[in-house]
Design an enzyme around this catalytic site. Structure first.
Site, PDB file in Angstrom:
ATOM      1  N   GLN A 191      54.168  45.626  40.791  1.00 51.90           N
ATOM      2  CA  GLN A 191      53.973  46.340  39.533  1.00 51.90           C
ATOM      3  C   GLN A 191      54.551  47.747  39.630  1.00 51.90           C
ATOM      4  OE1 GLN A 191      49.521  44.724  39.521  1.00 51.90           O
ATOM      5  NE2 GLN A 191      49.810  46.113  37.807  1.00 51.90           N
ATOM      6  N   GLU A 226      49.778  46.777  42.102  1.00 51.30           N
ATOM      7  CA  GLU A 226      50.029  48.158  41.672  1.00 51.30           C
ATOM      8  C   GLU A 226      50.435  49.003  42.873  1.00 51.30           C
ATOM      9  OE1 GLU A 226      47.094  49.888  39.002  1.00 51.30           O
ATOM     10  OE2 GLU A 226      47.621  51.907  39.628  1.00 51.30           O
ATOM     11  N   ARG A 304      37.833  56.513  37.524  1.00 52.64           N
ATOM     12  CA  ARG A 304      37.665  55.780  36.270  1.00 52.64           C
ATOM     13  C   ARG A 304      36.229  55.253  36.139  1.00 52.64           C
ATOM     14  NH1 ARG A 304      40.789  54.110  31.974  1.00 52.64           N
ATOM     15  NH2 ARG A 304      42.773  54.803  32.801  1.00 52.64           N
ATOM     16  N   GLU A 706      43.873  45.733  29.634  1.00 52.18           N
ATOM     17  CA  GLU A 706      42.620  45.698  30.380  1.00 52.18           C
ATOM     18  C   GLU A 706      41.344  45.667  29.534  1.00 52.18           C
ATOM     19  OE1 GLU A 706      44.145  49.305  32.384  1.00 52.18           O
ATOM     20  OE2 GLU A 706      43.098  48.486  34.130  1.00 52.18           O
TER      21      GLU A 706
HETATM   22  N1  MTE Z   1      48.391  39.777  31.794  1.00 53.21           N
HETATM   23  C1  MTE Z   1      48.993  38.851  32.559  1.00 53.21           C
HETATM   24  N2  MTE Z   1      49.371  37.698  31.999  1.00 53.21           N
HETATM   25  N3  MTE Z   1      49.205  39.059  33.892  1.00 53.21           N
HETATM   26  C2  MTE Z   1      48.808  40.218  34.507  1.00 53.21           C
HETATM   27  O1  MTE Z   1      49.023  40.393  35.703  1.00 53.21           O
HETATM   28  N4  MTE Z   1      47.719  42.421  34.239  1.00 53.21           N
HETATM   29  C3  MTE Z   1      46.762  43.195  33.460  1.00 53.21           C
HETATM   30  C4  MTE Z   1      47.151  43.205  31.988  1.00 53.21           C
HETATM   31  N5  MTE Z   1      47.429  41.875  31.537  1.00 53.21           N
HETATM   32  C5  MTE Z   1      48.165  41.214  33.712  1.00 53.21           C
HETATM   33  C6  MTE Z   1      47.992  40.953  32.327  1.00 53.21           C
HETATM   34  C7  MTE Z   1      46.635  44.571  33.904  1.00 53.21           C
HETATM   35  S1  MTE Z   1      45.651  44.901  35.219  1.00 53.21           S
HETATM   36  C8  MTE Z   1      47.265  45.599  33.262  1.00 53.21           C
HETATM   37  S2  MTE Z   1      47.039  47.198  33.735  1.00 53.21           S
HETATM   38  C9  MTE Z   1      48.171  45.370  32.123  1.00 53.21           C
HETATM   39  O2  MTE Z   1      48.334  43.994  31.838  1.00 53.21           O
HETATM   40  C10 MTE Z   1      49.523  45.990  32.422  1.00 53.21           C
HETATM   41  O3  MTE Z   1      50.444  45.805  31.429  1.00 53.21           O
HETATM   42  P1  MTE Z   1      50.540  46.727  30.119  1.00 53.21           P
HETATM   43  O4  MTE Z   1      50.384  48.126  30.576  1.00 53.21           O
HETATM   44  O5  MTE Z   1      51.876  46.434  29.605  1.00 53.21           O
HETATM   45  O6  MTE Z   1      49.422  46.292  29.237  1.00 53.21           O
HETATM   46  N1  LUZ Z   2      45.964  53.142  37.994  1.00 50.39           N
HETATM   47  C1  LUZ Z   2      45.952  54.461  38.235  1.00 50.39           C
HETATM   48  C2  LUZ Z   2      45.244  52.614  36.991  1.00 50.39           C
HETATM   49  O1  LUZ Z   2      46.608  54.898  39.170  1.00 50.39           O
HETATM   50  N2  LUZ Z   2      45.239  55.271  37.448  1.00 50.39           N
HETATM   51  C3  LUZ Z   2      44.488  54.825  36.422  1.00 50.39           C
HETATM   52  O2  LUZ Z   2      43.857  55.609  35.729  1.00 50.39           O
HETATM   53  C4  LUZ Z   2      44.476  53.436  36.184  1.00 50.39           C
HETATM   54  N3  LUZ Z   2      43.729  52.922  35.207  1.00 50.39           N
HETATM   55  C5  LUZ Z   2      43.711  51.616  35.018  1.00 50.39           C
HETATM   56  C6  LUZ Z   2      44.477  50.802  35.831  1.00 50.39           C
HETATM   57  N4  LUZ Z   2      45.241  51.301  36.802  1.00 50.39           N
HETATM   58 MO1  MOS Z   3      46.099  47.230  35.929  1.00 48.70          MO
HETATM   59  S1  MOS Z   3      44.443  47.313  37.146  1.00 48.70           S
HETATM   60  O1  MOS Z   3      46.137  48.889  35.675  1.00 48.70           O
HETATM   61  O2  MOS Z   3      47.291  46.965  37.074  1.00 48.70           O
END
Ligand code: MTE
Ligand code: LUZ
Ligand code: MOS
Length: 756
Positions: A191, A226, A304, A706
């Protein structure tokens, strides 16, 4: 708008790291990892392994040309263990061979001797022994200590929430090969391409411009990639560098489950004070976060938790203490919600307990304490354009909660061994990385001379539909068919210094960067059109559906316009950066405005419990959610459904068990249960709140990745309510996940004791 990749996914044509065409001579890695959770390494003998068939080399920390350090926030994590090991599964050496089987054969021939040390798996024990990742963090407002005396009720308790396995379909992995520049290219399932680039550059002792990271898409991340993809990116890069060969590492599912970190389990103490009318006057909470053996993202996750410690409620006096505890487990990491769910769960547990003690309905207590427009959260951010009340009210009216309650009470009167329960769950989740500097993204847009468009950003497609949203955004700036817009792989040479695609802000931030870059090109194209159509300025010119309009007459096609621009030597490429405006947080006083806005909604969850067997089925989840002005309905609905089910799993059947030696017992899908189609609620109803928009989000929408996960918290209390319908006199533990086994033990404690 369906997902960008859905057709390729269905046909099996989408490529993940392990699907890429690889060059001849590719080498494979098996990681030789620690089998004990805490020890001093006394002796390692690689000689027999080195002579094993097909082995190209064995790489240890001594082979690292740069620094043996991959810690992102705190520099406390070696890539390969040196003198000590701190968790089972910690990488010690890389066995590199021509085939994966040869690497495996060799790895079992390594002989190692440990001197075992005391193993800690419990965060409270770590706290008592002073094993902390960093000093405790305290966020506070008002004065709890002087308020307790003014409360009619003061209730104390403990709440536990468990870990969670990410279970992305594509396991962790990377493929790396040396470049002629003396650099390296890494194809990573991450990511955070910049995180992999930065860590690999450090490990290899190279400047960042010699390390290129490329990602087409990943098969899910959920936060698990991440920061933790860096380990495997660095490992592939190190082996490729050392042996000057292309090298690949793909973790087996079991290795992935054993070696990587998960959602942080929390053990928390709360004290809540209320007026007899049910207003919360004071809330004090201490979170013991089980961080694992090194910091990883734990400090940010902890933040958070603190930000969301009061969920959607207004509490005038708050003291929240969060302690990140070092244990001998794999470092825990980001997971959808990022500490927010853990914080909210304790608040809900406190309200639930208060409702029992006071004899007021839980949902009435929730409603009474919802924060209202213009109120300020205890860390200083005032909630503007709040839809918290609207979502709560509309959930109550649209789904007629009173009649649900009547129907359930009726069912419970008429059934002895089956009981139903329901619960409401409001969610208010701040959108922005809590580290302000991370709220930036960039994009590079090219319009080619044939009118087709190429877009590179820092966003990673992981199934969440970010590519679709960016594609729609760019297509709408130029008013062309989305088929003309291609989203390129995410590559550190085209998007530099990126934040990971995380915090649900990927589409907002990268979409805005792409929008800015596209608008720069659009402005130039409009000038070209003005010149070609002999008008003084471009204000009477618009682009619509692939045509250039002068006033309301179509004059040129998109293709003719682009050709004219190219012929007149107009720059048809643009790069842009987007930095989220207006956010800040003062760490000296722990006050500020950390979030661009809030994602908001309310859910109702209904469950039927089989009180003889302890198993349960979710009858329905019904939601009213504020999506802002959604422009990708199918993506947003899909994200909502997926997150809800993942949240339900976390609260109910997903149980991570480490034994006291720090060994993961639930290291396969036979022992670690995740939601499947049978588990999925029979009914999921999702209502998009109407007449809302959000200028801080992409195209007026709100982030969705999320926030809906936290609706799952309602499942826990729905099940407790069903258990109470079966046995009203018992006080149930506030300990998640509430697995069927735990339900049985709680319902029939006498029998459990006789079994023990
Ligand atoms: N949806 C799918 N299908 N697969 C994933 O890994 N990750 C989630 C969410 N939805 C995820 C998902 C998480 S933890 C986050 S932070 C967001 O997608 C990240 O993407 P966005 O910032 O574009 O919403
Ligand atoms: N990652 C991060 C995160 O580094 N800071 C954040 O505030 C956060 N919040 C949600 C998911 N990933
Ligand atoms: Mo989502 S836990 O911010 O990759």
């Amino acid at each position: 708008m369906k997902n960008y990749d859905s057709e390729k996914h269905v046909k099996g044509e989408s490529q993940f790291v392990d699907d890429l065409l690889t060059p001849a001579g590719l080498l494979h890695i098996i990681v030789f990892a620690s089998t004990v959770a805490h020890a001093k390494i006394l002796k390692i003998d690689y000689s027999e392994a080195l002579n094993s068939i097909g082995v190209a080399g064995i790489i240890t920390s001594k082979d690292i040309p740069g620094e043996n350090q991959i810690g992102g926030i705190i520099q406390d994590e070696p890539l390969l263990a040196e003198e000590y090991v701190h968790f089972i599964g910690q990488p010690i050496a890389l066995v590199v061979a021509d085939t994966i089987l040869h690497a495996k054969d060799a790895s079992v021939k390594i002989k190692i001797e440990f001197e075992k040390l005391h193993v800690i798996t419990d965060p409270r024990e770590a706290f008592q022994k002073g094993e902390l990742i960093m000093s405790p963090r305290i966020f506070a407002s008002g004065d709890v200590d002087s308020t307790w005396l003014k409360c009619d009720y003061v209730i104390e308790g403990t709440a536990e929430s468990g870990g969670q396995e990410h279970l992305y379909l594509e396991t962790q992995g990377a493929f790396a090969y040396p470049l002629e520049t003396g650099g390296i290219r890494i194809i990573s399932s991450t990511q955070g391409p910049t995180q992999v680039q930065r860590a690999s550059a450090k490990v290899l002792g190279l400047p960042m411009n010699k390390v290129e990271v490329d990602v087409t898409r990943i098969g899910g991340g959920f936060g698990g990639k991440e920061d933790q993809a860096s380990t495997w990116g660095c490992i592939a890069a190190l082996a490729a560098w050392k042996l000057n060969k292309p090298v690949k590492i793909i973790l087996s599912r079991q290795d992935d489950m054993r070696m990587t970190g998960k959602r942080h389990p929390y053990s928390s103490d709360f004290k809540i004070g209320l007026s007899s009318a049910g207003k919360v006057l004071a809330y004090e909470v201490t979170f013991y976060q089980n961080a694992g053996a090194s910091a990883d993202l734990s400090p940010a996750v902890l933040d958070r938790t603190l930000f969301h410690a009061v969920n959607s409620y207004y509490v005038p006096n708050v003291k929240a203490t969060a302690i990140s505890c070092r244990t001998n487990l794999p470092p825990n990491t980001a997971f959808r919600g990022f500490g927010g769910p853990q914080g909210m769960f304790v608040m809900e547990a406190a309200l639930y307990k208060a409702s029992e003690v006071m004899g007021i309905e839980y949902r009435k207590l929730q409603e009474l304490n919802l924060i209202t427009e213009g109120d300020t959260f205890y860390y200083g951010q005032t909630i503007e354009n709040s839809t918290i009340q609207r979502c709560w009210q509309e959930t109550n009216t649209k789904y007629d909660v009173d009649s649900i309650q009547e129907r359930i009470e009726d069912f419970n009167r008429n059934n002895k061994l089956f009981k139903k329960g329901f619960s409401l769950m409001p969610v208010c989740f701040g959108i922005s990385f809590t580290n302000t500097f991370m709220n930036q993204a960039s994009a590079l847009v090219h319009v080619y001379s044939d009118g087709s468009i190429s877009v590179s950003t820092g966003a990673i497609e992981m199934g969440q539909g970010v590519n679709m949203k960016i594609r729609q955004t760019v297509a709408s700036v130029f008013s062309v068919d989305i088929e003309l817009v291609k989203i390129e792989s995410t590559n550190t040479t085209r998007a530099a210094n990126t934040s990971p695609t995380a915090a649900s802000a990927g589409a907002d931030m990268n979409g805005k960067a792409a929008e800015i870059a596209s608008n720069i090109i659009l402005e130039k194209l409009l000038n070209v059109a003005a010149q070609k159509l002999n008008v003084k300025n471009n204000s009477s010119i618009t682009l619509k559906d692939g045509y250039v309009y002068l006033n309301s007459t179509p004059e040129l096609s998109w293709f003719q316009l682009v050709q004219a621009a190219f012929q007149s030597r107009t720059n048809l490429s643009s790069q842009a950066q987007y930095a989220v405006p207006g956010i800040y947080f003062d760490r000296t006083i722990n006050k500020g405005k950390p979030f661009a806005y809030y994602a908001i909604g309310t859910a109702i969850i209904e469950v039927t419990l089989d009180c003889l067997r302890g198993i349960y089925e979710f009858d329905s989840v019904k939601v009213v959610h504020d999506y802002g002005k959604s422009f990708s309905f199918v993506v947003d609905r899909g994200q909502t459904e997926g997150a809800i089910i993942q949240g339900l799993g976390w609260m109910t059947i997903e149980e991570i068990i480490y034994n006291k030696d720090g060994k993961l017992i639930t290291d396969a899908l036979s022992t670690y249960k995740v939601p499947d189609i049978h588990f999925t609620p029979k009914e999921i109803e999702i209502e998009f709140l109407e007449n809302v928009k959000n200028d801080a989000g992409i195209k007026g929408s709100k982030a969705i990745g999320e926030p809906p996960l936290m609706y799952g918290i309602g499942a826990f209390f729905a099940i407790l309510n069903a258990m109470k319908a079966f046995n009203p006199d018992k006080e149930y533990k506030l300990s998640a996940p509430i697995t069927p086994e735990k339900v049985l033990c709680e319902l029939y404690p006498e029998n459990v004791n006789s079994l023990v």
